[in-house]
Design a protein around this motif. Structure first.
Motif, short mmCIF file in Angstrom:
data_model
loop_
_atom_site.label_atom_id
_atom_site.label_comp_id
_atom_site.label_asym_id
_atom_site.label_seq_id
_atom_site.Cartn_x
_atom_site.Cartn_y
_atom_site.Cartn_z
N THR A 55 0.83 -1.20 0.00
CA THR A 55 0.00 0.00 0.00
C THR A 55 0.87 1.26 0.00
OG1 THR A 55 -1.64 -1.24 1.26
CG2 THR A 55 -1.89 1.14 1.24
N THR A 56 0.52 2.21 -0.86
CA THR A 56 1.27 3.47 -0.93
C THR A 56 0.87 4.37 0.24
OG1 THR A 56 -0.40 4.60 -2.25
CG2 THR A 56 1.31 3.38 -3.47
N ARG A 57 1.66 5.40 0.44
CA ARG A 57 1.39 6.38 1.50
C ARG A 57 0.00 7.01 1.32
NH1 ARG A 57 4.29 8.98 5.12
NH2 ARG A 57 3.63 11.03 5.79
N LYS A 58 -0.32 7.39 0.10
CA LYS A 58 -1.61 8.01 -0.20
C LYS A 58 -2.77 7.07 0.12
CE LYS A 58 -4.07 10.30 -3.97
NZ LYS A 58 -4.01 10.71 -5.38
N GLU A 59 -2.64 5.81 -0.28
CA GLU A 59 -3.68 4.82 -0.01
C GLU A 59 -3.81 4.56 1.50
OE1 GLU A 59 -3.25 2.11 -4.05
OE2 GLU A 59 -1.92 1.74 -2.37
N ALA A 60 -2.67 4.49 2.19
CA ALA A 60 -2.68 4.25 3.63
C ALA A 60 -3.38 5.40 4.36
CB ALA A 60 -1.26 4.06 4.15
N LEU A 61 -3.10 6.63 3.95
CA LEU A 61 -3.75 7.78 4.58
C LEU A 61 -5.27 7.73 4.38
CD1 LEU A 61 -1.20 10.57 3.63
CD2 LEU A 61 -1.66 9.68 5.93
N LYS A 62 -5.71 7.32 3.20
CA LYS A 62 -7.15 7.19 2.93
C LYS A 62 -7.76 6.10 3.80
CE LYS A 62 -10.73 7.00 -0.48
NZ LYS A 62 -11.73 7.04 0.55
N LEU A 63 -7.08 4.96 3.91
CA LEU A 63 -7.58 3.87 4.75
C LEU A 63 -7.71 4.32 6.21
CD1 LEU A 63 -5.59 0.76 3.47
CD2 LEU A 63 -8.06 1.05 3.46
N ILE A 64 -6.69 5.01 6.70
CA ILE A 64 -6.72 5.50 8.08
C ILE A 64 -7.87 6.48 8.28
CG2 ILE A 64 -5.45 6.87 9.79
CD1 ILE A 64 -2.85 5.66 8.45
N ALA A 65 -8.05 7.39 7.35
CA ALA A 65 -9.14 8.37 7.44
C ALA A 65 -10.50 7.68 7.41
CB ALA A 65 -9.03 9.39 6.31
N ASP A 66 -10.62 6.62 6.62
CA ASP A 66 -11.88 5.88 6.53
C ASP A 66 -12.15 5.08 7.80
OD1 ASP A 66 -12.28 6.89 4.00
OD2 ASP A 66 -11.72 5.04 2.96
N GLU A 67 -11.11 4.43 8.33
CA GLU A 67 -11.27 3.56 9.50
C GLU A 67 -11.40 4.33 10.80
OE1 GLU A 67 -11.65 0.13 9.65
OE2 GLU A 67 -11.81 0.30 7.47
N MET A 68 -10.66 5.43 10.92
CA MET A 68 -10.64 6.21 12.16
C MET A 68 -10.72 7.70 11.83
SD MET A 68 -10.30 3.88 14.57
CE MET A 68 -9.58 4.58 16.03
N PRO A 69 -11.89 8.19 11.43
CA PRO A 69 -12.01 9.59 10.98
C PRO A 69 -11.68 10.63 12.06
CG PRO A 69 -14.17 8.54 11.10
CD PRO A 69 -13.15 7.47 11.36
N GLU A 70 -11.73 10.25 13.33
CA GLU A 70 -11.46 11.21 14.39
C GLU A 70 -9.96 11.41 14.65
OE1 GLU A 70 -11.68 7.17 16.20
OE2 GLU A 70 -12.93 8.22 14.78
N THR A 71 -9.11 10.61 14.01
CA THR A 71 -7.67 10.72 14.24
C THR A 71 -6.99 11.55 13.16
OG1 THR A 71 -7.14 8.72 13.01
CG2 THR A 71 -7.60 8.45 15.34
N ASP A 72 -5.75 11.94 13.44
CA ASP A 72 -4.91 12.63 12.45
C ASP A 72 -4.25 11.56 11.58
OD1 ASP A 72 -3.11 14.36 11.12
OD2 ASP A 72 -1.60 13.99 12.67
N PRO A 73 -4.61 11.46 10.30
CA PRO A 73 -4.05 10.40 9.45
C PRO A 73 -2.52 10.42 9.36
CG PRO A 73 -5.94 11.41 8.37
CD PRO A 73 -5.63 12.23 9.59
N GLU A 74 -1.92 11.61 9.25
CA GLU A 74 -0.45 11.70 9.15
C GLU A 74 0.22 11.16 10.41
OE1 GLU A 74 1.65 12.55 6.74
OE2 GLU A 74 0.20 13.23 5.25
N GLY A 75 -0.28 11.57 11.56
CA GLY A 75 0.29 11.12 12.83
C GLY A 75 0.09 9.62 13.04
N THR A 76 -1.08 9.14 12.66
CA THR A 76 -1.38 7.72 12.79
C THR A 76 -0.50 6.90 11.87
OG1 THR A 76 -3.65 8.24 13.39
CG2 THR A 76 -3.22 5.99 12.68
N LEU A 77 -0.29 7.36 10.63
CA LEU A 77 0.58 6.64 9.70
C LEU A 77 2.01 6.61 10.23
CD1 LEU A 77 1.05 5.08 7.12
CD2 LEU A 77 1.31 7.27 5.91
#
Length: 70
Positions: free
Chosen positions: A21-43
């Motif tokens: 998974t690319t960085r862009k795809e991972a950020l989208k997955l994180i945003a979809d799974e946990m919308p209340e978190t900061d995707p960059e920090g979570t990644l």
């Protein structure tokens, strides 16, 4: 046109195959799974933990190092 390289492997809990998974795809997955978190920090956290050999589950998606999938 440069193609983005995978940075992490992902797997939904109902699947058996790990997907690079690319960085862009991972950020989208994180945003979809946990919308209340900061995707960059979570990644950043996920990348750090997976480098230690830990598989992390976030919602219905698992993340692990690309090097563990081979």
């Amino acid at each position: 046109m440069s193609k983005e390289k995978p940075v992490i492997a992902t797997q939904f809990i109902r699947e058996k195959r790990w997907v690079p998974t690319t960085r862009k795809e991972a950020l989208k997955l994180i945003a979809d799974e946990m919308p209340e978190t900061d995707p960059e920090g979570t990644l950043a956290y996920l990348l750090d933990e997976t480098q230690k050999g830990i598989t992390v589950t976030l919602g219905e998606c698992r993340f692990k190092s690309l090097h563990e999938t081979s």
